[in-house]
Design a protein around this motif. Sequence first.
Motif, PDB file in Angstrom:
ATOM      1  N   VAL A 169       0.837  -1.208   0.000  1.00  0.00           N
ATOM      2  CA  VAL A 169       0.000   0.000   0.000  1.00  0.00           C
ATOM      3  C   VAL A 169       0.868   1.252   0.000  1.00  0.00           C
ATOM      4  CG1 VAL A 169      -1.733   1.286   1.303  1.00  0.00           C
ATOM      5  CG2 VAL A 169      -1.912  -1.197   1.123  1.00  0.00           C
ATOM      6  N   ARG A 170       1.918   1.247   0.806  1.00  0.00           N
ATOM      7  CA  ARG A 170       2.817   2.412   0.887  1.00  0.00           C
ATOM      8  C   ARG A 170       3.534   2.640  -0.449  1.00  0.00           C
ATOM      9  NH1 ARG A 170       3.681   7.421   2.176  1.00  0.00           N
ATOM     10  NH2 ARG A 170       5.844   7.907   2.723  1.00  0.00           N
ATOM     11  N   SER A 171       3.920   1.574  -1.124  1.00  0.00           N
ATOM     12  CA  SER A 171       4.591   1.719  -2.420  1.00  0.00           C
ATOM     13  C   SER A 171       3.697   2.440  -3.418  1.00  0.00           C
ATOM     14  CB  SER A 171       4.986   0.337  -2.956  1.00  0.00           C
ATOM     15  OG  SER A 171       5.876  -0.303  -2.072  1.00  0.00           O
ATOM     16  N   VAL A 172       2.411   2.073  -3.426  1.00  0.00           N
ATOM     17  CA  VAL A 172       1.466   2.748  -4.311  1.00  0.00           C
ATOM     18  C   VAL A 172       1.358   4.225  -3.942  1.00  0.00           C
ATOM     19  CG1 VAL A 172      -0.955   2.854  -5.043  1.00  0.00           C
ATOM     20  CG2 VAL A 172       0.185   0.638  -4.809  1.00  0.00           C
ATOM     21  N   GLU A 173       1.303   4.513  -2.652  1.00  0.00           N
ATOM     22  CA  GLU A 173       1.247   5.907  -2.197  1.00  0.00           C
ATOM     23  C   GLU A 173       2.460   6.699  -2.676  1.00  0.00           C
ATOM     24  OE1 GLU A 173       1.007   5.576   2.023  1.00  0.00           O
ATOM     25  OE2 GLU A 173      -1.138   5.087   2.036  1.00  0.00           O
ATOM     26  N   LEU A 174       3.620   6.032  -2.703  1.00  0.00           N
ATOM     27  CA  LEU A 174       4.868   6.687  -3.126  1.00  0.00           C
ATOM     28  C   LEU A 174       4.992   6.783  -4.644  1.00  0.00           C
ATOM     29  CD1 LEU A 174       7.280   4.914  -0.609  1.00  0.00           C
ATOM     30  CD2 LEU A 174       6.643   7.339  -0.576  1.00  0.00           C
ATOM     31  N   GLY A 175       4.109   6.086  -5.353  1.00  0.00           N
ATOM     32  CA  GLY A 175       4.179   6.097  -6.812  1.00  0.00           C
ATOM     33  C   GLY A 175       5.194   5.130  -7.383  1.00  0.00           C
ATOM     34  N   VAL A 176       5.677   4.178  -6.564  1.00  0.00           N
ATOM     35  CA  VAL A 176       6.622   3.171  -7.050  1.00  0.00           C
ATOM     36  C   VAL A 176       5.817   2.005  -7.623  1.00  0.00           C
ATOM     37  CG1 VAL A 176       8.531   1.640  -6.434  1.00  0.00           C
ATOM     38  CG2 VAL A 176       8.274   3.838  -5.270  1.00  0.00           C
ATOM     39  N   PRO A 177       6.099   1.578  -8.859  1.00  0.00           N
ATOM     40  CA  PRO A 177       5.351   0.461  -9.445  1.00  0.00           C
ATOM     41  C   PRO A 177       5.386  -0.769  -8.552  1.00  0.00           C
ATOM     42  CG  PRO A 177       6.691   1.526 -11.116  1.00  0.00           C
ATOM     43  CD  PRO A 177       7.090   2.124  -9.802  1.00  0.00           C
ATOM     44  N   LEU A 178       4.218  -1.391  -8.386  1.00  0.00           N
ATOM     45  CA  LEU A 178       4.074  -2.495  -7.448  1.00  0.00           C
ATOM     46  C   LEU A 178       3.739  -3.781  -8.176  1.00  0.00           C
ATOM     47  CD1 LEU A 178       3.576  -3.742  -4.584  1.00  0.00           C
ATOM     48  CD2 LEU A 178       1.221  -2.881  -4.772  1.00  0.00           C
ATOM     49  N   PHE A 179       4.524  -4.841  -7.897  1.00  0.00           N
ATOM     50  CA  PHE A 179       4.194  -6.212  -8.280  1.00  0.00           C
ATOM     51  C   PHE A 179       3.790  -6.907  -6.983  1.00  0.00           C
ATOM     52  CE2 PHE A 179       7.935  -5.844 -11.515  1.00  0.00           C
ATOM     53  CZ  PHE A 179       7.238  -4.885 -12.237  1.00  0.00           C
ATOM     54  N   CYS A 180       2.496  -7.040  -6.791  1.00  0.00           N
ATOM     55  CA  CYS A 180       1.961  -7.458  -5.493  1.00  0.00           C
ATOM     56  C   CYS A 180       1.709  -8.952  -5.448  1.00  0.00           C
ATOM     57  CB  CYS A 180       0.666  -6.700  -5.221  1.00  0.00           C
ATOM     58  SG  CYS A 180      -0.013  -6.955  -3.573  1.00  0.00           S
ATOM     59  N   GLY A 181       2.162  -9.595  -4.385  1.00  0.00           N
ATOM     60  CA  GLY A 181       1.963 -11.025  -4.220  1.00  0.00           C
ATOM     61  C   GLY A 181       0.522 -11.371  -3.905  1.00  0.00           C
ATOM     62  N   ALA A 182       0.017 -12.431  -4.544  1.00  0.00           N
ATOM     63  CA  ALA A 182      -1.349 -12.919  -4.319  1.00  0.00           C
ATOM     64  C   ALA A 182      -1.417 -14.341  -4.851  1.00  0.00           C
ATOM     65  CB  ALA A 182      -2.366 -12.028  -5.024  1.00  0.00           C
ATOM     66  N   LEU A 183      -2.482 -15.052  -4.510  1.00  0.00           N
ATOM     67  CA  LEU A 183      -2.633 -16.421  -5.004  1.00  0.00           C
ATOM     68  C   LEU A 183      -4.035 -16.688  -5.544  1.00  0.00           C
ATOM     69  CD1 LEU A 183      -1.404 -19.219  -5.469  1.00  0.00           C
ATOM     70  CD2 LEU A 183      -2.099 -19.820  -3.140  1.00  0.00           C
ATOM     71  N   THR A 184      -5.041 -16.367  -4.758  1.00  0.00           N
ATOM     72  CA  THR A 184      -6.411 -16.682  -5.171  1.00  0.00           C
ATOM     73  C   THR A 184      -6.975 -15.585  -6.073  1.00  0.00           C
ATOM     74  OG1 THR A 184      -7.454 -15.506  -3.327  1.00  0.00           O
ATOM     75  CG2 THR A 184      -6.760 -17.796  -2.937  1.00  0.00           C
ATOM     76  N   PRO A 185      -8.044 -15.873  -6.824  1.00  0.00           N
ATOM     77  CA  PRO A 185      -8.678 -14.820  -7.625  1.00  0.00           C
ATOM     78  C   PRO A 185      -9.077 -13.602  -6.795  1.00  0.00           C
ATOM     79  CG  PRO A 185      -9.476 -16.961  -8.320  1.00  0.00           C
ATOM     80  CD  PRO A 185      -8.635 -17.211  -7.103  1.00  0.00           C
ATOM     81  N   THR A 186      -9.608 -13.823  -5.589  1.00  0.00           N
ATOM     82  CA  THR A 186      -9.989 -12.695  -4.739  1.00  0.00           C
ATOM     83  C   THR A 186      -8.770 -11.841  -4.397  1.00  0.00           C
ATOM     84  OG1 THR A 186     -11.845 -13.905  -3.789  1.00  0.00           O
ATOM     85  CG2 THR A 186     -10.990 -12.054  -2.503  1.00  0.00           C
ATOM     86  N   GLU A 187      -7.664 -12.487  -4.049  1.00  0.00           N
ATOM     87  CA  GLU A 187      -6.444 -11.741  -3.726  1.00  0.00           C
ATOM     88  C   GLU A 187      -5.905 -11.008  -4.947  1.00  0.00           C
ATOM     89  OE1 GLU A 187      -4.939 -14.844  -0.227  1.00  0.00           O
ATOM     90  OE2 GLU A 187      -3.999 -14.864  -2.208  1.00  0.00           O
ATOM     91  N   ILE A 188      -5.962 -11.632  -6.104  1.00  0.00           N
ATOM     92  CA  ILE A 188      -5.474 -11.000  -7.328  1.00  0.00           C
ATOM     93  C   ILE A 188      -6.263  -9.734  -7.630  1.00  0.00           C
ATOM     94  CG2 ILE A 188      -5.310 -11.274  -9.845  1.00  0.00           C
ATOM     95  CD1 ILE A 188      -4.672 -14.291  -9.237  1.00  0.00           C
ATOM     96  N   VAL A 189      -7.587  -9.825  -7.547  1.00  0.00           N
ATOM     97  CA  VAL A 189      -8.428  -8.649  -7.798  1.00  0.00           C
ATOM     98  C   VAL A 189      -8.167  -7.574  -6.744  1.00  0.00           C
ATOM     99  CG1 VAL A 189     -10.817  -7.817  -7.860  1.00  0.00           C
ATOM    100  CG2 VAL A 189     -10.194  -9.937  -9.049  1.00  0.00           C
ATOM    101  N   THR A 190      -8.011  -7.981  -5.488  1.00  0.00           N
ATOM    102  CA  THR A 190      -7.726  -7.018  -4.424  1.00  0.00           C
ATOM    103  C   THR A 190      -6.399  -6.302  -4.669  1.00  0.00           C
ATOM    104  OG1 THR A 190      -8.961  -8.354  -2.832  1.00  0.00           O
ATOM    105  CG2 THR A 190      -7.441  -6.730  -1.932  1.00  0.00           C
ATOM    106  N   ALA A 191      -5.386  -7.057  -5.082  1.00  0.00           N
ATOM    107  CA  ALA A 191      -4.077  -6.454  -5.372  1.00  0.00           C
ATOM    108  C   ALA A 191      -4.186  -5.409  -6.484  1.00  0.00           C
ATOM    109  CB  ALA A 191      -3.075  -7.539  -5.760  1.00  0.00           C
TER     110      ALA A 191
END
Length: 210
Positions: free
Chosen positions: A100-122
């Motif tokens: 979340v902080r990376s997004v606030e800073l404007g740094v491109p984020l590759f966010c870890g997730a596994l399930t479809p719900t987590e992927i959409v949330t990311a």
Amino acid sequence: MNHVELLAELSRRRVLAIIRADGPDRAVECIRTLVTAGITLLEVSLTTPGGAEAIARARDEFDPSVLIGAGTVVTPAQADEVAAARAGFVVTPAITRGAVRSVELGVPLFCGALTPTEIVTALDIGALAVKVFPAKLHGPGYFRELRAPLPDAPLLAVGGVDVTTAPQYLQAGALAVGLGSPLLGDAGTGGSQTELAGRAARFLEAISNA
């Protein structure tokens, strides 16, 4: 490099090297070897002592066309630290406060997730791409299944990807594959850099026809 350009480079380069080392000197040494071998998209994990220092030193040494990011970013303080080190992107193991902080800073984020719900949330919190981790839990077929409901989601396959399965993940719809220990081996702890270069060449050859 803006976010759209970075996404295009992910798709073009297709291999993200994940560097875990015993200190910044060794991490930078591994980066040199990999860049010379042709892998120019690299993540220094913050499990590396002095990982942010390694990123800053590599950023000073290499041309901007070499893309260097920070991995295993969990806390907001870590996100601040790697942004100050000029990391080109941040990779997280999950939907962390550091993400979340990376997004606030404007740094491109590759966010870890596994399930479809987590992927959409990311993606909803602002991730540029989603690191499906650990990919080996469900294998390449999982990416084909995800493509049906999420055809436009930019997905990276990370966790247990090896020279045999890397092309399979790309063929199944992964934008790129993240390679850790199957690529690095023991190079991050004093092992042969020549052997690291050889493994890099084999991975690049394996994905060239994917």
